[in-house]
Design a protein around this motif. Structure first.
Motif, PDB file in Angstrom:
ATOM      1  N   PHE A 178      15.296  -7.629  -9.448  1.00  0.00           N
ATOM      2  CA  PHE A 178      14.995  -7.655  -8.024  1.00  0.00           C
ATOM      3  C   PHE A 178      15.842  -6.628  -7.294  1.00  0.00           C
ATOM      4  O   PHE A 178      17.035  -6.498  -7.556  1.00  0.00           O
ATOM      5  N   GLU A 179      15.210  -5.904  -6.360  1.00  0.00           N
ATOM      6  CA  GLU A 179      15.933  -4.993  -5.476  1.00  0.00           C
ATOM      7  C   GLU A 179      15.255  -5.005  -4.114  1.00  0.00           C
ATOM      8  O   GLU A 179      14.035  -4.885  -4.023  1.00  0.00           O
ATOM      9  N   TRP A 180      16.043  -5.127  -3.078  1.00  0.00           N
ATOM     10  CA  TRP A 180      15.492  -5.135  -1.723  1.00  0.00           C
ATOM     11  C   TRP A 180      14.775  -3.836  -1.410  1.00  0.00           C
ATOM     12  O   TRP A 180      13.767  -3.825  -0.705  1.00  0.00           O
ATOM     13  N   ILE A 181      15.276  -2.733  -1.935  1.00  0.00           N
ATOM     14  CA  ILE A 181      14.651  -1.439  -1.627  1.00  0.00           C
ATOM     15  C   ILE A 181      13.241  -1.350  -2.204  1.00  0.00           C
ATOM     16  O   ILE A 181      12.392  -0.623  -1.689  1.00  0.00           O
ATOM     17  N   ASP A 182      12.949  -2.131  -3.252  1.00  0.00           N
ATOM     18  CA  ASP A 182      11.584  -2.186  -3.784  1.00  0.00           C
ATOM     19  C   ASP A 182      10.632  -2.745  -2.733  1.00  0.00           C
ATOM     20  O   ASP A 182       9.483  -2.298  -2.621  1.00  0.00           O
ATOM     21  N   MET A 183      11.111  -3.715  -1.968  1.00  0.00           N
ATOM     22  CA  MET A 183      10.294  -4.287  -0.900  1.00  0.00           C
ATOM     23  C   MET A 183       9.929  -3.200   0.121  1.00  0.00           C
ATOM     24  O   MET A 183       8.808  -3.159   0.617  1.00  0.00           O
ATOM     25  N   LEU A 184      10.876  -2.333   0.405  1.00  0.00           N
ATOM     26  CA  LEU A 184      10.620  -1.222   1.319  1.00  0.00           C
ATOM     27  C   LEU A 184       9.579  -0.271   0.724  1.00  0.00           C
ATOM     28  O   LEU A 184       8.661   0.169   1.427  1.00  0.00           O
ATOM     29  N   ALA A 185       9.706   0.031  -0.556  1.00  0.00           N
ATOM     30  CA  ALA A 185       8.742   0.921  -1.214  1.00  0.00           C
ATOM     31  C   ALA A 185       7.339   0.321  -1.178  1.00  0.00           C
ATOM     32  O   ALA A 185       6.360   1.029  -0.899  1.00  0.00           O
ATOM     33  N   TYR A 186       7.224  -0.980  -1.442  1.00  0.00           N
ATOM     34  CA  TYR A 186       5.917  -1.642  -1.368  1.00  0.00           C
ATOM     35  C   TYR A 186       5.350  -1.563   0.046  1.00  0.00           C
ATOM     36  O   TYR A 186       4.166  -1.295   0.238  1.00  0.00           O
ATOM     37  N   THR A 187       6.208  -1.811   1.024  1.00  0.00           N
ATOM     38  CA  THR A 187       5.779  -1.779   2.417  1.00  0.00           C
ATOM     39  C   THR A 187       5.304  -0.382   2.804  1.00  0.00           C
ATOM     40  O   THR A 187       4.260  -0.232   3.454  1.00  0.00           O
ATOM     41  N   LEU A 188       6.041   0.631   2.392  1.00  0.00           N
ATOM     42  CA  LEU A 188       5.634   2.002   2.687  1.00  0.00           C
ATOM     43  C   LEU A 188       4.301   2.337   2.023  1.00  0.00           C
ATOM     44  O   LEU A 188       3.464   3.047   2.606  1.00  0.00           O
ATOM     45  N   GLY A 189       4.086   1.823   0.813  1.00  0.00           N
ATOM     46  CA  GLY A 189       2.802   2.025   0.137  1.00  0.00           C
ATOM     47  C   GLY A 189       1.661   1.413   0.919  1.00  0.00           C
ATOM     48  O   GLY A 189       0.602   2.028   1.096  1.00  0.00           O
ATOM     49  N   ALA A 190       1.857   0.206   1.423  1.00  0.00           N
ATOM     50  CA  ALA A 190       0.817  -0.469   2.212  1.00  0.00           C
ATOM     51  C   ALA A 190       0.569   0.273   3.524  1.00  0.00           C
ATOM     52  O   ALA A 190      -0.583   0.448   3.940  1.00  0.00           O
ATOM     53  N   VAL A 191       1.633   0.728   4.174  1.00  0.00           N
ATOM     54  CA  VAL A 191       1.485   1.491   5.420  1.00  0.00           C
ATOM     55  C   VAL A 191       0.727   2.792   5.143  1.00  0.00           C
ATOM     56  O   VAL A 191      -0.167   3.182   5.907  1.00  0.00           O
ATOM     57  N   LEU A 192       1.063   3.449   4.059  1.00  0.00           N
ATOM     58  CA  LEU A 192       0.378   4.690   3.689  1.00  0.00           C
ATOM     59  C   LEU A 192      -1.116   4.448   3.463  1.00  0.00           C
ATOM     60  O   LEU A 192      -1.955   5.237   3.912  1.00  0.00           O
ATOM     61  N   VAL A 193      -1.448   3.357   2.779  1.00  0.00           N
ATOM     62  CA  VAL A 193      -2.852   2.998   2.583  1.00  0.00           C
ATOM     63  C   VAL A 193      -3.554   2.841   3.926  1.00  0.00           C
ATOM     64  O   VAL A 193      -4.645   3.387   4.142  1.00  0.00           O
ATOM     65  N   ILE A 194      -2.950   2.103   4.820  1.00  0.00           N
ATOM     66  CA  ILE A 194      -3.562   1.862   6.133  1.00  0.00           C
ATOM     67  C   ILE A 194      -3.747   3.169   6.902  1.00  0.00           C
ATOM     68  O   ILE A 194      -4.816   3.424   7.459  1.00  0.00           O
ATOM     69  N   VAL A 195      -2.733   4.007   6.892  1.00  0.00           N
ATOM     70  CA  VAL A 195      -2.818   5.279   7.624  1.00  0.00           C
ATOM     71  C   VAL A 195      -3.911   6.163   7.032  1.00  0.00           C
ATOM     72  O   VAL A 195      -4.756   6.701   7.763  1.00  0.00           O
ATOM     73  N   ILE A 196      -3.923   6.314   5.717  1.00  0.00           N
ATOM     74  CA  ILE A 196      -4.920   7.181   5.078  1.00  0.00           C
ATOM     75  C   ILE A 196      -6.327   6.619   5.251  1.00  0.00           C
ATOM     76  O   ILE A 196      -7.245   7.333   5.641  1.00  0.00           O
ATOM     77  N   GLU A 197      -6.487   5.339   4.963  1.00  0.00           N
ATOM     78  CA  GLU A 197      -7.807   4.735   5.049  1.00  0.00           C
ATOM     79  C   GLU A 197      -8.325   4.714   6.485  1.00  0.00           C
ATOM     80  O   GLU A 197      -9.513   4.953   6.715  1.00  0.00           O
ATOM     81  N   THR A 198      -7.480   4.444   7.432  1.00  0.00           N
ATOM     82  CA  THR A 198      -7.896   4.402   8.832  1.00  0.00           C
ATOM     83  C   THR A 198      -8.303   5.797   9.304  1.00  0.00           C
ATOM     84  O   THR A 198      -9.327   5.960   9.962  1.00  0.00           O
ATOM     85  N   ASN A 199      -7.533   6.791   8.957  1.00  0.00           N
ATOM     86  CA  ASN A 199      -7.863   8.166   9.359  1.00  0.00           C
ATOM     87  C   ASN A 199      -9.097   8.669   8.637  1.00  0.00           C
ATOM     88  O   ASN A 199      -9.917   9.367   9.225  1.00  0.00           O
ATOM     89  N   TYR A 200      -9.250   8.334   7.362  1.00  0.00           N
ATOM     90  CA  TYR A 200     -10.414   8.774   6.601  1.00  0.00           C
ATOM     91  C   TYR A 200     -11.685   8.108   7.137  1.00  0.00           C
ATOM     92  O   TYR A 200     -12.698   8.755   7.345  1.00  0.00           O
ATOM     93  N   THR A 201     -11.615   6.810   7.375  1.00  0.00           N
ATOM     94  CA  THR A 201     -12.762   6.067   7.877  1.00  0.00           C
ATOM     95  C   THR A 201     -13.129   6.514   9.291  1.00  0.00           C
ATOM     96  O   THR A 201     -14.298   6.614   9.632  1.00  0.00           O
ATOM     97  N   ALA A 202     -12.122   6.809  10.102  1.00  0.00           N
ATOM     98  CA  ALA A 202     -12.379   7.226  11.491  1.00  0.00           C
ATOM     99  C   ALA A 202     -13.104   8.568  11.541  1.00  0.00           C
ATOM    100  O   ALA A 202     -13.866   8.839  12.457  1.00  0.00           O
ATOM    101  N   LYS A 203     -12.877   9.435  10.558  1.00  0.00           N
ATOM    102  CA  LYS A 203     -13.493  10.763  10.548  1.00  0.00           C
ATOM    103  C   LYS A 203     -14.879  10.763   9.936  1.00  0.00           C
ATOM    104  O   LYS A 203     -15.581  11.749   9.998  1.00  0.00           O
ATOM    105  N   LYS A 204     -15.281   9.655   9.321  1.00  0.00           N
ATOM    106  CA  LYS A 204     -16.604   9.580   8.696  1.00  0.00           C
ATOM    107  C   LYS A 204     -17.690   9.448   9.708  1.00  0.00           C
ATOM    108  O   LYS A 204     -17.639   8.878  10.708  1.00  0.00           O
TER     109      LYS A 204
END
Length: 124
Positions: free
Chosen positions: A98-124
């Motif tokens: 267990f490492e707390w920084i892993d939680m941050l990495a997971y969170t950043l991954g989820a945020v990245l998904v939302i940003v990419i998917e939202t921007n990609y979907t908005a441009k369609k």
């Protein structure tokens, strides 16, 4: 709710190959532990999107909570409870520390998904 989206098959395969490459050949202190964790959230999201038609934010949140659950299981040493501490596959899939920084990495991954998917979907 159920679907089959071909583009996510490609994303999933590419991300899976990148994760395998990182696991086998990258032995550093940043890419392997943290970028790998960030990418695994995106990988799981893409895999789920192959079959599920769910809103971006809901699925990203579900994947994030799943990643948190796996990290919590590492915290309580679940792999040892299962008697699999010497099993290499179990250690790779479930992790073993267990490492707390892993939680941050997971969170950043989820945020990245939302940003990419939202921007990609908005441009369609």
């Amino acid at each position: 709710m159920f679907t089959f989206q071909k583009k996510y098959v490609l994303f999933t395969l590419v991300l899976f190959m990148v994760e395998v490459y990182i696991a086998l050949y990258v032995h550093d202190t940043i890419i392997r532990p943290y970028v790998g964790d960030l990418l695994v959230v995106i990988l799981i999201y893409c895999f789920c999107k192959i079959f599920l038609r769910i809103g971006v934010k809901w699925l990203a949140l579900a994947v994030l909570l799943f990643a948190y659950l796996i990290e919590y299981l590492q915290y309580i040493n679940f792999i040892k409870w299962l008697g699999l501490e010497n099993n290499n596959l179990a250690n790779v899939v479930l992790g073993n520390s267990f490492e707390w920084i892993d939680m941050l990495a997971y969170t950043l991954g989820a945020v990245l998904v939302i940003v990419i998917e939202t921007n990609y979907t908005a441009k369609k």
